[in-house]
Design a protein around this motif. Structure first.
Motif, PDB file in Angstrom:
ATOM      1  N   ASP A 125       0.799  -1.225   0.000  1.00 56.73           N
ATOM      2  CA  ASP A 125       0.000   0.000   0.000  1.00 56.73           C
ATOM      3  C   ASP A 125       0.831   1.275   0.000  1.00 56.73           C
ATOM      4  O   ASP A 125       0.284   2.370   0.136  1.00 56.73           O
ATOM      5  CB  ASP A 125      -0.964   0.002   1.193  1.00 56.73           C
ATOM      6  N   GLY A 126       2.146   1.163  -0.124  1.00 56.51           N
ATOM      7  CA  GLY A 126       2.999   2.342  -0.117  1.00 56.51           C
ATOM      8  C   GLY A 126       3.427   2.763   1.264  1.00 56.51           C
ATOM      9  O   GLY A 126       4.279   3.651   1.415  1.00 56.51           O
ATOM     10  N   LEU A 192      -6.431   1.518   1.307  1.00 53.94           N
ATOM     11  CA  LEU A 192      -5.838   1.897   0.024  1.00 53.94           C
ATOM     12  C   LEU A 192      -6.912   2.346  -0.962  1.00 53.94           C
ATOM     13  O   LEU A 192      -6.748   3.356  -1.665  1.00 53.94           O
ATOM     14  CB  LEU A 192      -5.053   0.714  -0.543  1.00 53.94           C
ATOM     15  N   TYR A 257       0.587  -0.330  -7.233  1.00 51.84           N
ATOM     16  CA  TYR A 257       1.088  -0.829  -5.949  1.00 51.84           C
ATOM     17  C   TYR A 257       1.488  -2.307  -5.987  1.00 51.84           C
ATOM     18  O   TYR A 257       1.940  -2.841  -4.988  1.00 51.84           O
ATOM     19  CB  TYR A 257       0.022  -0.639  -4.861  1.00 51.84           C
TER      20      TYR A 257
END
Length: 260
Positions: A125-126, A192, A257
């Motif tokens: 999800d970063g 997300l 992602y």
């Protein structure tokens, strides 16, 4: 003030949403390590056997050797090598089973892709949260958490799901609470999607045990517990719930992602 419990490396691994079952690198590295160790012991054994044979030849030709001493030493070293090799063979077999499970899981995902599903591997999800594998199609969004359990010897090959959603293996609860991990990954996936304005789309958490037989899977439980074959069957019979525009938006988001 209480001292926080120590988190061991084993429990840290168990707390991950997915053991990177589709990543072949760790498995190949461990297999190479095991095979390398076996080769070392075999090399030592061949070397010792050569010395023993050399000494016996000296004895046959009356060269006044001392084969008994070398035989005792060589026998001890070879016995030790055989014991160590026998201890590593079960792990080698376990790696072979794990590789077979990974292939079955990969084949199932490829079949889903061929049937019109969009599969995104190792989605992150970063924020350094690993979500596992996510699949998107007209029938919805599914967050897959894959688990592999090694089978050694005569260990049971059946995972039983209780009416309360609990999972047991031979009557023993599974370690790491995999259902909670699947739900946690799904909640992170919701977060997300919400950042992209897609928070109204539902996500179904799915816990997958490739190559294992699942007994009494309950569709009413929040987390689906399936193997790769049940996963294919379950998703094949689902009605469409998403519009094409939503599928495109989801795929565009997850593509950013997912692992390349």
């Amino acid at each position: 003030m209480k001292t926080p419990p120590k988190i061991t490396s084993t429990w840290r691994d168990l707390d991950q949403p997915e053991f990177s079952l589709l990543d072949e690198v760790p498995r190949r590295q461990e297999r190479s390590k095991v095979l390398g160790t076996i080769t070392e012991y075999l090399t030592v054994s061949v070397f010792v056997l050569t010395i023993m044979a050399y000494q016996w030849i000296h004895w046959l030709f009356k060269w006044e050797p001392h084969p008994l001493i070398f035989s005792v030493i060589g026998g001890c070293l070879i016995g030790y090598a055989i014991i160590r090799i026998s201890m590593m063979i079960p792990r080698l077999n376990a790696l072979k089973l794990e590789a077979a499970s990974a292939r079955n899981y990969q084949n199932a995902l490829q079949q889903l892709s061929a049937r019109g599903w969009y599969v995104f591997h190792r989605v992150n999800d970063g924020e350094n949260n690993h979500l596992g594998t996510m699949i998107v199609g007209p029938a919805g969004v599914y967050c897959l958490t894959a688990r592999h359990i090694s089978r050694l010897g005569d260990a049971p090959q059946v995972i039983e799901e209780g009416t309360d959603g609990s999972l047991t293996l031979g009557g023993t609860p599974l370690l790491g609470n995999p259902q909670q991990q699947a739900q946690r990954a799904t909640m992170q996936a919701y977060h997300l999607l919400s950042k992209a304005g897609l928070d109204t789309i539902s996500i179904q958490p799915v816990l997958v045990f490739p190559s294992w037989r699942i007994v009494s899977p309950h569709e009413a439980n929040p987390v689906w517990v399936l193997n790769e074959n049940l996963l294919l069957q379950r998703l094949s019979d689902l009605p469409s719930v998403l519009e094409p525009k939503q599928v495109i938006e989801l795929c565009t988001l997850l593509e950013r992602y997912a692992a390349s």
